[in-house]
Design an enzyme around this catalytic site. Structure first.
Site, PDB file in Angstrom:
ATOM      1  N   ASP A  95      -2.194   6.525   3.062  1.00  0.00           N
ATOM      2  CA  ASP A  95      -1.649   7.989   2.125  1.00  0.00           C
ATOM      3  C   ASP A  95      -0.693   7.696   1.499  1.00  0.00           C
ATOM      4  O   ASP A  95      -0.017   7.897   0.900  1.00  0.00           O
ATOM      5  CB  ASP A  95      -1.044   9.207   3.377  1.00  0.00           C
ATOM      6  CG  ASP A  95      -0.441   8.739   4.176  1.00  0.00           C
ATOM      7  OD1 ASP A  95       0.174   7.409   4.490  1.00  0.00           O
ATOM      8  OD2 ASP A  95      -0.230   9.691   4.713  1.00  0.00           O
TER       9      ASP A  95
ATOM     10  N   ARG B 278      14.948  -1.430   1.249  1.00  0.00           N
ATOM     11  CA  ARG B 278      14.749  -2.420   1.863  1.00  0.00           C
ATOM     12  C   ARG B 278      15.210  -3.093   1.116  1.00  0.00           C
ATOM     13  O   ARG B 278      14.603  -3.267  -0.042  1.00  0.00           O
ATOM     14  CB  ARG B 278      13.709  -2.960   2.364  1.00  0.00           C
ATOM     15  CG  ARG B 278      13.775  -4.266   3.388  1.00  0.00           C
ATOM     16  CD  ARG B 278      11.801  -4.170   4.177  1.00  0.00           C
ATOM     17  NE  ARG B 278      11.112  -4.392   3.109  1.00  0.00           N
ATOM     18  CZ  ARG B 278       9.386  -4.524   3.898  1.00  0.00           C
ATOM     19  NH1 ARG B 278       9.347  -3.947   4.582  1.00  0.00           N
ATOM     20  NH2 ARG B 278       8.419  -4.234   2.482  1.00  0.00           N
TER      21      ARG B 278
ATOM     22  N   ASP C 169       1.007 -11.963   6.649  1.00  0.00           N
ATOM     23  CA  ASP C 169       0.811 -10.719   5.566  1.00  0.00           C
ATOM     24  C   ASP C 169       2.423 -10.572   6.259  1.00  0.00           C
ATOM     25  O   ASP C 169       3.911  -9.213   5.428  1.00  0.00           O
ATOM     26  CB  ASP C 169       0.358  -9.717   5.318  1.00  0.00           C
ATOM     27  CG  ASP C 169       0.020  -8.925   6.732  1.00  0.00           C
ATOM     28  OD1 ASP C 169      -0.930  -9.419   7.440  1.00  0.00           O
ATOM     29  OD2 ASP C 169       0.205  -7.549   6.513  1.00  0.00           O
ATOM     30  N   ASN C 170       3.440 -10.501   7.429  1.00  0.00           N
ATOM     31  CA  ASN C 170       4.282  -9.865   7.687  1.00  0.00           C
ATOM     32  C   ASN C 170       4.949 -11.172   7.494  1.00  0.00           C
ATOM     33  O   ASN C 170       6.489 -10.805   8.577  1.00  0.00           O
ATOM     34  CB  ASN C 170       4.355  -9.062   9.548  1.00  0.00           C
ATOM     35  CG  ASN C 170       3.155  -7.104   8.825  1.00  0.00           C
ATOM     36  OD1 ASN C 170       3.445  -7.100   7.871  1.00  0.00           O
ATOM     37  ND2 ASN C 170       3.018  -7.214  10.350  1.00  0.00           N
TER      38      ASN C 170
ATOM     39  N   GLY D 213       1.001  -1.384   0.128  1.00  0.00           N
ATOM     40  CA  GLY D 213       0.501   0.356   0.209  1.00  0.00           C
ATOM     41  C   GLY D 213       0.656   1.606   0.222  1.00  0.00           C
ATOM     42  O   GLY D 213       0.482   2.646  -0.314  1.00  0.00           O
ATOM     43  N   ARG D 214       1.925   0.963   0.245  1.00  0.00           N
ATOM     44  CA  ARG D 214       2.953   2.696   0.504  1.00  0.00           C
ATOM     45  C   ARG D 214       4.501   1.745  -0.559  1.00  0.00           C
ATOM     46  O   ARG D 214       5.573   2.618  -0.020  1.00  0.00           O
ATOM     47  CB  ARG D 214       2.928   2.974   1.889  1.00  0.00           C
ATOM     48  CG  ARG D 214       3.726   1.757   3.005  1.00  0.00           C
ATOM     49  CD  ARG D 214       3.425   2.203   4.510  1.00  0.00           C
ATOM     50  NE  ARG D 214       3.568   2.044   5.393  1.00  0.00           N
ATOM     51  CZ  ARG D 214       3.731   2.251   6.559  1.00  0.00           C
ATOM     52  NH1 ARG D 214       3.991   3.244   6.723  1.00  0.00           N
ATOM     53  NH2 ARG D 214       3.540   1.205   7.498  1.00  0.00           N
TER      54      ARG D 214
ATOM     55  N   LYS E  61      10.079   1.642   0.672  1.00  0.00           N
ATOM     56  CA  LYS E  61       9.054   2.253   1.658  1.00  0.00           C
ATOM     57  C   LYS E  61       8.221   2.928   1.407  1.00  0.00           C
ATOM     58  O   LYS E  61       9.213   4.127   2.178  1.00  0.00           O
ATOM     59  CB  LYS E  61       9.328   1.348   2.595  1.00  0.00           C
ATOM     60  CG  LYS E  61       7.819   0.921   3.870  1.00  0.00           C
ATOM     61  CD  LYS E  61       8.130   0.056   4.341  1.00  0.00           C
ATOM     62  CE  LYS E  61       7.328   0.071   5.941  1.00  0.00           C
ATOM     63  NZ  LYS E  61       7.100  -1.522   6.819  1.00  0.00           N
TER      64      LYS E  61
ATOM     65  N   ASP F   4       9.145  -6.689   7.961  1.00  0.00           N
ATOM     66  CA  ASP F   4       8.007  -5.608   7.868  1.00  0.00           C
ATOM     67  C   ASP F   4       8.326  -4.897  10.053  1.00  0.00           C
ATOM     68  O   ASP F   4       7.486  -5.982  10.531  1.00  0.00           O
ATOM     69  CB  ASP F   4       6.747  -6.231   8.189  1.00  0.00           C
ATOM     70  CG  ASP F   4       6.595  -5.591   6.506  1.00  0.00           C
ATOM     71  OD1 ASP F   4       6.516  -5.572   5.762  1.00  0.00           O
ATOM     72  OD2 ASP F   4       5.042  -5.541   6.430  1.00  0.00           O
TER      73      ASP F   4
END
Ligand code: AMP
Ligand code: MG
Length: 487
Positions: free
Chosen positions: A125, A176, A252-253, A92-93, A113, A262
């Site tokens: 955002d 990353r 998801d991490n 998402g970012r 990231k 993450d």
């Protein structure tokens, strides 16, 4: 050593196509500037450390410029968050800028990231703030230096871009690096959306690129799953042995490579506390320090469910059964070493458990206890450490058991004992309050503290002259900091 424009790309994940990721360009930050870079991570790309100081470095990793060969993609995945399934997550970012291979032939994903909105931003955002970017940078590199597998961090780029969290902050990007950014949640996404062809492609991709040795096995996918189970058991044993609390172990991490991945409201323990919850929105303590062990298995079961199209349920169950014994063996091995023991005895588990209970009751600093235990002979060290404990009788009884155990272990000189123990017991860890000090300075434009802390943590086992202040228990204000979960 290479110049920045000489990186060699091979974007294998991007080639999987649009079912797996979406092409998105980074959204530049205003007035990008270097906050901190890791020379060790730059070396993995064969980059000359001097290039970090050039304007083009901040432009590249602040979203202004891109290599012609980069193919920035936002990856789609899903996952179980706090035990419930979220059908669609994704970058998402963050953007996978591309895959680079170095002179040694290793591939590294470059993932930016905080790079702006993507089709997977949901209500967000697309940005990351300076404080969380610094925390991720410091933690990745510090874990690596401790010998704990982790994604790496090349740099943090700061900016003037305003970002709203609880208050107005500044946007930043962290670059990353990992051999893969594929998560358990990637497999879950294709399983629950019932896309068997894509799921098979993903499984082939992971097997070929990351577990090629499993190809030789009669059941390659099962061998790969076993390997993932093993790597996670080893990883979580290291977290527990060194007091690392991840804080958001959603599927998801979780990396399919078994690396720490993450970073959110993570923490290293100061005082030993088995029930420590570093994530203040984790009201039930699902991801408390000691729960990381069963949660590791829960997450692997979620992955196993997503792999049922490829592997029989019985075989998956059998592989999952490897987790706990492997975890326990790895953990005990690490704790023996932390205690300075070189042999194994049946009662060692109990020796460790008794010690941790005493530390818990007295709020003993987890890192400094083990470091000091190795400073001198077992008898002198326990005599000196005794004052840290409230239950003196309990500690004395443990100390007698420990001294007898050390005597049976072998007759080493003090020097040898110190060298061996200091090589596994760090003096410096990323304490929350140290990160907080560095962040406060960085937020007012002074990056020297972040850089110094990063330097100190890159050699955690070596006593460094003039750095005593990084090897102390936290001051009162720094003991129970509430780290914002927003990032
Ligand atoms: P995390 O809790 O950081 O692992 O993120 C969970 C999900 O939320 C992922 O899909 C992230 O990409 C997404 N996410 C987190 N923060 C933001 C943000 N500020 N903007 C867009 N997406 C975000
Ligand atoms: Mg995440």
């Amino acid at each position: 050593m290479k110049a920045l424009d000489k990186l060699t790309f091979d974007n294998r994940f991007a080639r999987l196509g649009d079912a797996f990721s979406t092409h998105v360009l980074p959204e530049p930050l205003d007035a990008p500037r270097l906050v901190v870079a890791s020379e060790a991570a730059m070396a993995l790309l064969d980059l000359d450390p001097a290039v970090a100081q050039t304007p083009v470095f901040a432009e590249l990793f602040g979203g202004h410029k891109l290599w012609a060969e980069a193919e920035p993609r936002a990856m789609v995945y899903s996952g179980h968050q706090f035990g419930g399934y979220t059908p669609q997550l994704g970058d998402g970012r963050g953007l996978l800028l591309g895959e680079v291979y170095n002179e040694a032939g290793e591939h590294w994903d470059l993932h930016l990231k905080g790079a702006g909105m993507t089709p997977y931003s949901r209500m967000g955002d697309g940005r990351a703030v300076l404080r969380s970017s610094i925390r991720e940078f410091l933690a990745s590199e510090a874990l690596h230096a401790l010998g704990i597998p982790s994604s790496r961090a090349l740099c943090v780029i700061g900016s003037d871009t305003p970002v709203w969290r609880e208050k107005q902050e500044r946007g930043a990007m962290v670059l990353r690096m990992a051999h893969s950014h594929i998560r358990f949640g990637h497999f879950e996404y294709f399983y629950y959306t019932k896309k068997p062809e894509q799921q098979a492609l993903l499984a082939e991709h992971v097997l070929n690129l990351h577990y090629p040795e499993c190809r030789e096995q009669p059941e390659p996918y099962l061998a790969m799953f076993r390997e993932i189970v093993e790597r996670n058991a080893e990883l979580i044993a290291k977290w527990q042995a060194y007091g690392f609390c991840h804080g958001v172990m959603n599927t998801d991490n979780m990396s399919i490579l078994g690396i720490t991945f993450d970073f959110g409201p993570f923490a290293f323990l100061d005082d030993f506390d088995a029930h420590f919850i570093c994530n203040h929105s984790d009201h039930e303590g699902r991801y408390s320090f000691s729960n990381q062990v069963p949660i590791g298995q829960w997450n692997l079961s979620a992955l196993a469910q997503a792999l049922t199209p490829f592997i029989s349920v019985d075989a998956l169950k059998e592989a999952l059964g490897l987790y706990l014994p492997l975890y326990q063996a790895n953990y005990l091995d690490l704790m023996r070493r932390r205690l300075g023991l070189t042999t194994a005895e049946d009662d060692d588990q109990q020796l460790v458990e008794r010690l941790l209970k005493l530390m818990q009751n007295s709020g003993v600093d987890y890192t400094l206890f083990f470091r000091r235990l190795g400073d001198e002979s077992a008898a002198l060290a326990v005599a000196r450490l005794r004052d840290d404990f409230v239950d003196l009788a309990g500690f004395d009884a443990w100390a007698e058991q420990y001294k007898a155990r050390v005597a049976r272990d072998g007759d080493y000189g003090e020097e040898q004992r110190r060298a061996r123990m200091h090589a596994v017991n760090p003096l410096y860890i990323l304490r929350n309050y140290l990160a907080q000090n560095a962040i406060a300075a960085a937020e007012s434009g002074d990056y020297s503290e972040v850089r110094r802390l990063h330097e100190v943590l890159s050699k955690p086992f070596e006593e460094q002259a003039g750095m005593e202040q990084y090897a102390q228990r936290p001051p009162d204000w720094g003991k129970h900091l509430e780290i914002s979960c927003s990032s």
